[in-house]
Design an enzyme around this catalytic site. Structure first.
Site, PDB file in Angstrom:
ATOM      1  N   GLY A 220       0.844  -1.252  -0.095  1.00  0.00           N
ATOM      2  CA  GLY A 220       0.091  -0.072   0.101  1.00  0.00           C
ATOM      3  C   GLY A 220       0.667   1.266   0.009  1.00  0.00           C
TER       4      GLY A 220
ATOM      5  N   PHE B  90       1.358   3.069   2.410  1.00  0.00           N
ATOM      6  CA  PHE B  90       2.060   3.088   3.529  1.00  0.00           C
ATOM      7  C   PHE B  90       3.678   2.358   3.583  1.00  0.00           C
ATOM      8  CE2 PHE B  90       0.374   4.497   7.952  1.00  0.00           C
ATOM      9  CZ  PHE B  90       1.448   4.735   8.382  1.00  0.00           C
ATOM     10  N   GLY B  91       3.482   1.195   2.966  1.00  0.00           N
ATOM     11  CA  GLY B  91       4.555   0.339   2.702  1.00  0.00           C
ATOM     12  C   GLY B  91       3.991  -1.026   2.632  1.00  0.00           C
TER      13      GLY B  91
ATOM     14  N   VAL C  70       2.528  -4.701   3.419  1.00  0.00           N
ATOM     15  CA  VAL C  70       1.576  -5.467   4.400  1.00  0.00           C
ATOM     16  C   VAL C  70       1.683  -7.099   4.275  1.00  0.00           C
ATOM     17  CG1 VAL C  70      -0.957  -5.854   4.901  1.00  0.00           C
ATOM     18  CG2 VAL C  70      -0.262  -3.691   3.632  1.00  0.00           C
TER      19      VAL C  70
ATOM     20  N   LYS D  12       1.543  -3.813   8.946  1.00  0.00           N
ATOM     21  CA  LYS D  12       1.760  -2.704   8.065  1.00  0.00           C
ATOM     22  C   LYS D  12       3.027  -2.284   8.424  1.00  0.00           C
ATOM     23  CE  LYS D  12      -3.006  -1.587   6.284  1.00  0.00           C
ATOM     24  NZ  LYS D  12      -3.630  -0.559   5.713  1.00  0.00           N
TER      25      LYS D  12
ATOM     26  N   LYS E 293      -8.978 -12.956   5.501  1.00  0.00           N
ATOM     27  CA  LYS E 293      -8.101 -13.652   4.725  1.00  0.00           C
ATOM     28  C   LYS E 293      -8.395 -13.492   3.171  1.00  0.00           C
ATOM     29  CE  LYS E 293     -10.832 -17.841   4.748  1.00  0.00           C
ATOM     30  NZ  LYS E 293     -10.961 -19.293   5.099  1.00  0.00           N
TER      31      LYS E 293
ATOM     32  N   GLY F 163      -8.465 -10.756   1.594  1.00  0.00           N
ATOM     33  CA  GLY F 163      -7.955  -9.397   1.004  1.00  0.00           C
ATOM     34  C   GLY F 163      -8.860  -8.552   0.737  1.00  0.00           C
TER      35      GLY F 163
ATOM     36  N   ASP G 264     -11.967   8.501   1.250  1.00  0.00           N
ATOM     37  CA  ASP G 264     -11.385   7.454   0.149  1.00  0.00           C
ATOM     38  C   ASP G 264     -12.223   6.032   0.276  1.00  0.00           C
ATOM     39  OD1 ASP G 264     -10.142   6.529  -1.889  1.00  0.00           O
ATOM     40  OD2 ASP G 264      -8.145   6.336  -0.579  1.00  0.00           O
TER      41      ASP G 264
HETATM   42  P1  ADP Z   1      -2.114   0.965   2.754  1.00  0.00           P
HETATM   43  O1  ADP Z   1      -2.864   1.472   3.972  1.00  0.00           O
HETATM   44  O2  ADP Z   1      -0.580   1.070   2.915  1.00  0.00           O
HETATM   45  O3  ADP Z   1      -2.366   1.887   1.534  1.00  0.00           O
HETATM   46  P2  ADP Z   1      -3.412  -1.296   2.044  1.00  0.00           P
HETATM   47  O4  ADP Z   1      -4.400  -1.251   3.270  1.00  0.00           O
HETATM   48  O5  ADP Z   1      -4.224  -0.660   1.042  1.00  0.00           O
HETATM   49  O6  ADP Z   1      -2.206  -0.401   2.297  1.00  0.00           O
HETATM   50  O7  ADP Z   1      -3.093  -2.651   1.907  1.00  0.00           O
HETATM   51  C1  ADP Z   1      -2.331  -3.205   0.564  1.00  0.00           C
HETATM   52  C2  ADP Z   1      -2.864  -4.563   0.250  1.00  0.00           C
HETATM   53  O8  ADP Z   1      -2.826  -5.492   1.587  1.00  0.00           O
HETATM   54  C3  ADP Z   1      -4.506  -4.618   0.206  1.00  0.00           C
HETATM   55  O9  ADP Z   1      -4.876  -4.467  -0.885  1.00  0.00           O
HETATM   56  C4  ADP Z   1      -4.979  -5.985   0.702  1.00  0.00           C
HETATM   57  O10 ADP Z   1      -4.793  -6.785  -0.296  1.00  0.00           O
HETATM   58  C5  ADP Z   1      -3.798  -6.339   1.700  1.00  0.00           C
HETATM   59  N1  ADP Z   1      -4.210  -6.171   2.996  1.00  0.00           N
HETATM   60  C6  ADP Z   1      -4.229  -5.033   3.939  1.00  0.00           C
HETATM   61  N2  ADP Z   1      -4.756  -5.085   5.035  1.00  0.00           N
HETATM   62  C7  ADP Z   1      -5.085  -6.363   5.224  1.00  0.00           C
HETATM   63  C8  ADP Z   1      -5.498  -7.248   6.104  1.00  0.00           C
HETATM   64  N3  ADP Z   1      -6.044  -6.568   7.420  1.00  0.00           N
HETATM   65  N4  ADP Z   1      -5.662  -8.660   5.900  1.00  0.00           N
HETATM   66  C9  ADP Z   1      -5.629  -9.073   4.894  1.00  0.00           C
HETATM   67  N5  ADP Z   1      -5.070  -8.514   3.784  1.00  0.00           N
HETATM   68  C10 ADP Z   1      -4.535  -7.019   3.862  1.00  0.00           C
END
Ligand code: ADP
Length: 650
Positions: free
Chosen positions: A372, A374-375, A377, A397, A446, A448, A504
């Site tokens: 993401g 942020f970095g 995950v 994250k 699980k 995503g 968002d």
């Molecule tokens: P950011 O907040 O840094 O932008 P995201 O939340 O979009 O990052 O996470 C990137 C990807 O990681 C998501 O598209 C998802 O596929 C996976 N992901 C993020 N959080 C979770 C979670 N709690 N459980 C499972 N997969 C996750």
């Protein structure tokens, strides 16, 4: 006798004194049906020219020959007779031919006592275009500007709107019916907005000339009379919000240059001070909007490129000298309040928040889940988190190489996440702040993100079986889609109750767990994977314009009502199995469409009741939009009703 054969065939006879004589054996002189011929079967002529066509009639007795021209509009005709021994000729001279008679026929008739024969000559008259009518729009099924045009050859038609060429877009199309020599048609508009009010000029052109006519069309009132005109579309990529506006009033330009320079210098100092204040206090959390700050519209949080700008509200009035404007000499600077803090009167940040800290040694990374803004995950095992379980799966994250500013954001974000607790908001367990990277620990979902999940369960989804692509079984059904929507609405009711503006909301920011459990899961911006969902403005800022209402696009105004708009788009995403809203349009076209008041079309599988909710979310006036509690109730009621009662075909 010419008719002998046919008389023989007919077996006709004449009875004379009990004696039959077959008719074909009788010798009757002077009994021929006339024959007729013309010099041209089709006469090609330009309007205004003269033309001659000759008709010859022959036969015995010699026939009279005549042209019928009475039906011709504006042709002066002139006939000359020439009689030969066995041919009667007549010349028809058409003088100053008119285009009105294009497509007509003139007939030559040869007649004697035996009978009558005729033949026709068609007129093909070339003439420049003429616009016979162009009418103000009428509504049949769609709005239509009706027109009738003539010309030979058929003219090519082009349209101008307020003197600008009308671009071909999918909600404006022209239909033309060619009828004999005229073209009748409609310029059709599908749900036109006020943007399309104005003069429409039709230009008809062929190789003989050009004609034009203009009509005024009024479709809709402008929704915000007196509002700032929309940002010129070409500028949108560069400067969508009025930047820190240093405006000169022309009448005051008579001040001495030195005074102006002095005041400008003072204004600059003030700007720098304001900028420092903003940088110090004005940074918006990645998680929605908060902070007790006033910010200057368009100013960017340069220290944290990952985060939104704290734009806040700018209204047309805020550009007038008033409480939202700092006036320094000749310089006016609009100061925009953070809507979250000032408008809603609440601040999510509670100073006494207790963020749980997790030890690094309790976290064991297993694999990467995604990336993401942020970095990265990761899926991880976390020990000593649950009182009932020794270890449990979590998503972590990681924020790598954080700056001091990023660390502060991280801390603030963690406090905020700790305070948001709801069944349909992803659970935040705490942070692991000892050292680098900084880590946030969330419950693991699980399946995503919801967007991927929808695509994987749609009609186009494929899986690889033995290396071969195969269609997946089991698209999501209506009740499952409703179930997903209800859960997101429920999370949003909670966010609204906390006076929290997300800004968002989209399926990419929701997560799916076991048993189709859905939660709002991301409060940052997943711009790397979904970079095409965001629109880059002014170099750094990425905006999810396809999910944004007009006021957010035009004025960066984000409220609970703008979140409701985004929820309407989420519904659309769910019912299209994760399609990108306005996928057929470029970002600038999307901005154009949304600011003009257009909304997404009803997806094929959407029941009318649900599309009505979408339309309720997409009311242009924020206060006219459905409220999220109402939406939640309606969806729940629909979820309880058996799907067969939903009006799928509308
Ligand atoms: P950011 O907040 O840094 O932008 P995201 O939340 O979009 O990052 O996470 C990137 C990807 O990681 C998501 O598209 C998802 O596929 C996976 N992901 C993020 N959080 C979770 C979670 N709690 N459980 C499972 N997969 C996750």
């Amino acid at each position: 006798m010419k008719n002998e054969a046919s008389l023989r065939e007919q077996n006709l006879f004449c009875t004379m004194r009990n004696h039959n004589i077959t008719l074909h054996r009788m010798n009757i002189s002077q009994c021929d049906v006339p024959e007729v011929s013309v010099s041209h079967s089709s006469l090609e002529v330009h309007e205004g020219d003269n033309a001659v066509v000759t008709c010859n009639g022959s036969g015995s007795p010699l026939p009279d020959v005549d042209w019928t021209v009475s039906h011709l509009h504006s042709i002066s005709t002139h006939q000359t007779n020439v009689n030969w021994t066995n041919v009667h000729s007549i010349n028809l001279t058409l003088v100053n031919v008119s285009g009105e008679d294009n497509g007509s026929n003139v007939t030559c008739i040869a007649e004697n006592v035996v009978g009558m024969t005729k033949t026709t000559v068609s007129l093909n008259i070339y003439y420049p275009p003429r616009i016979l009518s162009l009418r103000e729009p009428v509504v049949h099924l769609e709005h239509c500007i009706e027109f009738t045009v003539r010309g030979n050859p058929y003219p090519v038609l082009t349209w101008y709107h307020n003197d600008q060429p009308l671009r071909p877009v999918d909600f404006i199309r022209q239909e033309v019916y060619k009828q004999d020599t005229s073209m009748e048609g409609c310029l059709l508009f599908n749900k036109p907005t006020h943007y399309y009010n104005g003069n429409y000029t039709l230009i008809a052109r062929n190789k003989f000339g050009i004609a034009n006519q203009t009509v005024y069309a009024h479709f809709l009132e402008q929704p915000y009379p007196g509002e700032l005109t929309y940002f010129p579309l070409a500028d949108l990529g560069i400067s969508p919000t009025p930047p820190i506006s240093v405006t000169h009033k022309p009448e005051e330009d008579t001040f001495g240059v030195s005074i102006a320079v002095g005041l400008a210098a003072f204004a600059c100092v003030l700007l720098v001070v304001l900028f420092i204040v903003i940088n110090k206090y004005g940074r918006r959390s990645k998680f929605g909007m908060k902070g007790p700050v006033a910010v200057i519209s368009g100013e960017e949080d340069s220290a944290s490129p990952l985060h939104h700008i704290n734009h806040g509200i700018t209204t047309p009035n805020s550009l007038d000298a008033g409480p939202d404007t700092v006036v320094i000499g000749m310089t006016r600077i609009p100061v925009i309040e953070n809507p979250q803090y000032f408008r809603q009167g609440h601040n999510c940040h509670k100073p006494d928040t207790y963020v749980q800290y997790i030890k690094k040694r309790d976290i064991i990374l297993k694999r990467e889940l995604g990336e993401g803004a942020f970095g990265k995950v990761f899926l991880a095992e976390c020990y000593n988190l649950s009182p009932t379980k020794d270890k449990m799966l979590v998503a972590v994250k990681a924020l790598k190489d954080p700056t001091m500013a990023a660390r502060k954001d991280f801390q603030r974000e963690a406090e905020l996440l700790t305070n948001l607790q709801h069944d349909h908001i992803v659970k935040f367990y705490g942070v692991c702040g000892d050292g680098d990277p900084l880590i946030m620990v969330f419950e693991y979902m699980k399946h995503g993100d919801l967007n991927k999940f929808l695509r994987a369960h749609g009609p186009d989804a494929m899986i690889l079986v033995d290396g071969q692509p195969r269609q997946t079984k089991g698209d999501l059904g209506l009740s499952q889609m409703l179930h997903i929507a209800i859960q997101i609405a429920s999370g949003m009711v909670y966010l609204a109750s906390q006076h929290f503006v997300h800004r968002d909301l989209a399926t990419r920011n929701c997560l799916v767990g076991a048993n189709l459990l859905v939660k709002i899961g991301d409060f940052g911006m997943s711009r790397d994977v979904y970079s095409t969902d965001y629109y880059r403005v002014g170099g750094h800022t990425m905006l999810p314009i396809r999910w944004m209402p007009p006021e957010s696009i035009m004025y960066r105004k984000f409220t609970t009502e703008s979140d409701v708009w985004s929820f309407g788009v989420i519904l659309w995403e769910i019912f299209t199995y994760g399609k990108q809203p306005w996928f057929q349009l470029s970002n600038t076209e999307v901005i154009e469409c949304i600011t003009q008041g257009r909304v997404l079309e009803r997806p094929r599988v959407v029941p009318k009741e649900i599309y009505d909710i979408m339309l309720g979310c997409w009311q242009r006036e924020p206060q006219l939009r459905l409220n999220i509690k109402e939406i939640y109730k309606i969806l729940q009621a629909l979820g309880k009703a058996s799907p067969i009662y939903l009006d799928i075909l509308g």
